[in-house]
Design an enzyme around this catalytic site. Structure first.
Site, PDB file in Angstrom:
ATOM      1  N   HIS A  90       0.943  -1.223  -0.167  1.00 48.64           N
ATOM      2  CA  HIS A  90       0.017   0.103  -0.022  1.00 48.64           C
ATOM      3  C   HIS A  90       0.899   1.409  -0.100  1.00 48.64           C
ATOM      4  O   HIS A  90       0.290   2.268  -0.423  1.00 48.64           O
ATOM      5  CB  HIS A  90      -0.984   0.017   1.162  1.00 48.64           C
ATOM      6  CG  HIS A  90      -1.873  -1.059   1.294  1.00 48.64           C
ATOM      7  ND1 HIS A  90      -2.809  -1.283   0.168  1.00 48.64           N
ATOM      8  CD2 HIS A  90      -1.886  -2.193   1.909  1.00 48.64           C
ATOM      9  CE1 HIS A  90      -3.600  -2.488   0.512  1.00 48.64           C
ATOM     10  NE2 HIS A  90      -3.272  -2.934   1.549  1.00 48.64           N
ATOM     11  N   TYR A 109       4.029  -2.895   5.931  1.00 45.65           N
ATOM     12  CA  TYR A 109       2.639  -2.246   5.427  1.00 45.65           C
ATOM     13  C   TYR A 109       2.478  -0.678   5.493  1.00 45.65           C
ATOM     14  O   TYR A 109       3.714  -0.210   6.046  1.00 45.65           O
ATOM     15  CB  TYR A 109       1.727  -2.781   6.238  1.00 45.65           C
ATOM     16  CG  TYR A 109       1.434  -4.442   5.978  1.00 45.65           C
ATOM     17  CD1 TYR A 109       0.501  -4.642   4.831  1.00 45.65           C
ATOM     18  CD2 TYR A 109       2.158  -5.334   6.723  1.00 45.65           C
ATOM     19  CE1 TYR A 109       0.215  -5.879   4.705  1.00 45.65           C
ATOM     20  CE2 TYR A 109       1.721  -6.884   6.384  1.00 45.65           C
ATOM     21  CZ  TYR A 109       0.852  -7.088   5.284  1.00 45.65           C
ATOM     22  OH  TYR A 109       0.584  -8.275   5.111  1.00 45.65           O
ATOM     23  N   SER A 136       0.758  -2.473   9.614  1.00 49.12           N
ATOM     24  CA  SER A 136       0.533  -1.117   9.437  1.00 49.12           C
ATOM     25  C   SER A 136       0.676  -0.354  10.568  1.00 49.12           C
ATOM     26  O   SER A 136       0.108  -0.702  11.813  1.00 49.12           O
ATOM     27  CB  SER A 136      -0.781  -1.020   8.729  1.00 49.12           C
ATOM     28  OG  SER A 136      -1.919  -1.486   9.563  1.00 49.12           O
ATOM     29  N   ALA A 154       0.419  -4.613  13.900  1.00 46.99           N
ATOM     30  CA  ALA A 154      -0.124  -3.112  13.815  1.00 46.99           C
ATOM     31  C   ALA A 154      -0.323  -2.206  14.940  1.00 46.99           C
ATOM     32  O   ALA A 154      -0.384  -2.871  15.618  1.00 46.99           O
ATOM     33  CB  ALA A 154      -1.550  -3.335  12.758  1.00 46.99           C
TER      34      ALA A 154
END
Ligand SMILES: CC(C)(COP(=O)(O)OP(=O)(O)OC[C@H]1O[C@@H](n2cnc3c(N)ncnc32)[C@H](O)[C@@H]1OP(=O)(O)O)[C@@H](O)C(=O)NCCC(=O)NCCS
Length: 242
Positions: A90, A109, A136, A154
């Site tokens: 991404h 991420y 992320s 994350a």
């Protein structure tokens, strides 16, 4: 010339890493990945900027890094050292500092920071081993070492070394698994932490109740004082993460 051949090999390996690790990239052509995968574009530009910086070319590497950030939202310092088959899924919001070192087959991420903790000079960014995955929004700060095969959850904040094969989550980051198995032992429970303030209130309220009962006895009251309200045990997840 040798250096540029290496860059071409690295870029090819990076594109196939994107195809292997991104479920959305299955059956997508190399041209499509190169033109529409922001993480791949940022990496491609970094490979070129890193080579130019290594050759002592002034200004251009930083300019390239700056333009890449404007287009992809990924900021990689030209001096950062990145191994083969690296993949940023991404793209957007990733920051990789000047003295960061990344091993082979690493995945980041969106929103990951490999940064410093302050204004130190010299080595001040993390070193990641091979096959590391960083979820992320995770922040890895300082010249820490993240061992090969580690997984960072994350939004985790990591400021200490991570052993190889460990899974680390929360803020501050703490180990919940090693080689895929849950960690057991006295330091493994991050949910039921002692709460010294609640303990102190509990003791005080018990002492007040004892005193009230004693006073009532001295006053000759027929009914003893009421018991203090019971403090409920804290349940659920720790606010420290986990
Ligand atoms: C960290 C991670 C790799 C762990 O995966 P896993 O090995 O399957 O581990 P589990 O799901 O069994 O989780 C183990 C424990 O950590 C907790 N945990 C997992 N991820 C967490 C996170 N990011 N933050 C806080 N706690 C987390 C789980 O709730 C579980 O807690 P418990 O022991 O109290 O039940 C995964 O949860 C993760 O965060 N992956 C990143 C994915 C990502 O960023 N995706 C972006 C796609 S766009």
């Amino acid at each position: 010339m040798k250096g540029w051949k290496r860059v071409i090999h690295e870029v090819k390996a990076d594109v196939s890493a994107a195809r292997d690790r991104d479920p959305a990239a299955q059956g997508v052509s190399t041209f499509e990945i190169l033109t529409s995968w922001a993480g791949v574009q940022a990496l491609l530009a970094h490979r070129v900027a890193h080579e130019l910086a290594g050759a002592g070319v002034p200004l251009l590497p930083r300019l390239l890094a700056y333009l890449t950030r404007a287009v992809t939202g990924v900021e990689i310092h030209p001096a950062a050292r990145i191994g083969r088959e690296f993949f940023i899924d991404h793209g957007s919001g990733v920051v990789i500092g000047e003295t960061a070192e990344i091993g082979e087959r690493v995945t980041l991420y969106q929103g990951v920071t490999l940064g410093g903790t302050g204004f130190q000079r010299g080595k001040r960014h993390p070193t990641l081993g091979d096959n590391v995955t960083v979820g992320s929004g995770a922040k890895l700060l300082g010249p820490i070492a993240v061992g090969s095969g580690a997984k960072i959850g994350a939004n985790t904040v990591v400021i200490e070394d991570v052993p190889p094969g460990a899974t680390v989550v929360g803020n501050p980051g703490h180990q919940v698994k090693l080689d895929g198995k849950r960690v057991e032992g006295p330091d493994a429970d991050w949910i039921h932490l002692p709460d010294p303030i609640a303990e102190a209130i509990k003791t005080l309220s018990q002492r007040i109740a004892d005193l009230e009962r004693r006073l009532a006895e001295l006053d000759g009251a027929e009914t003893p004082g009421e018991d203090p309200p019971q403090l409920r045990e804290r349940t659920g997840r720790s606010s420290a993460g986990g």
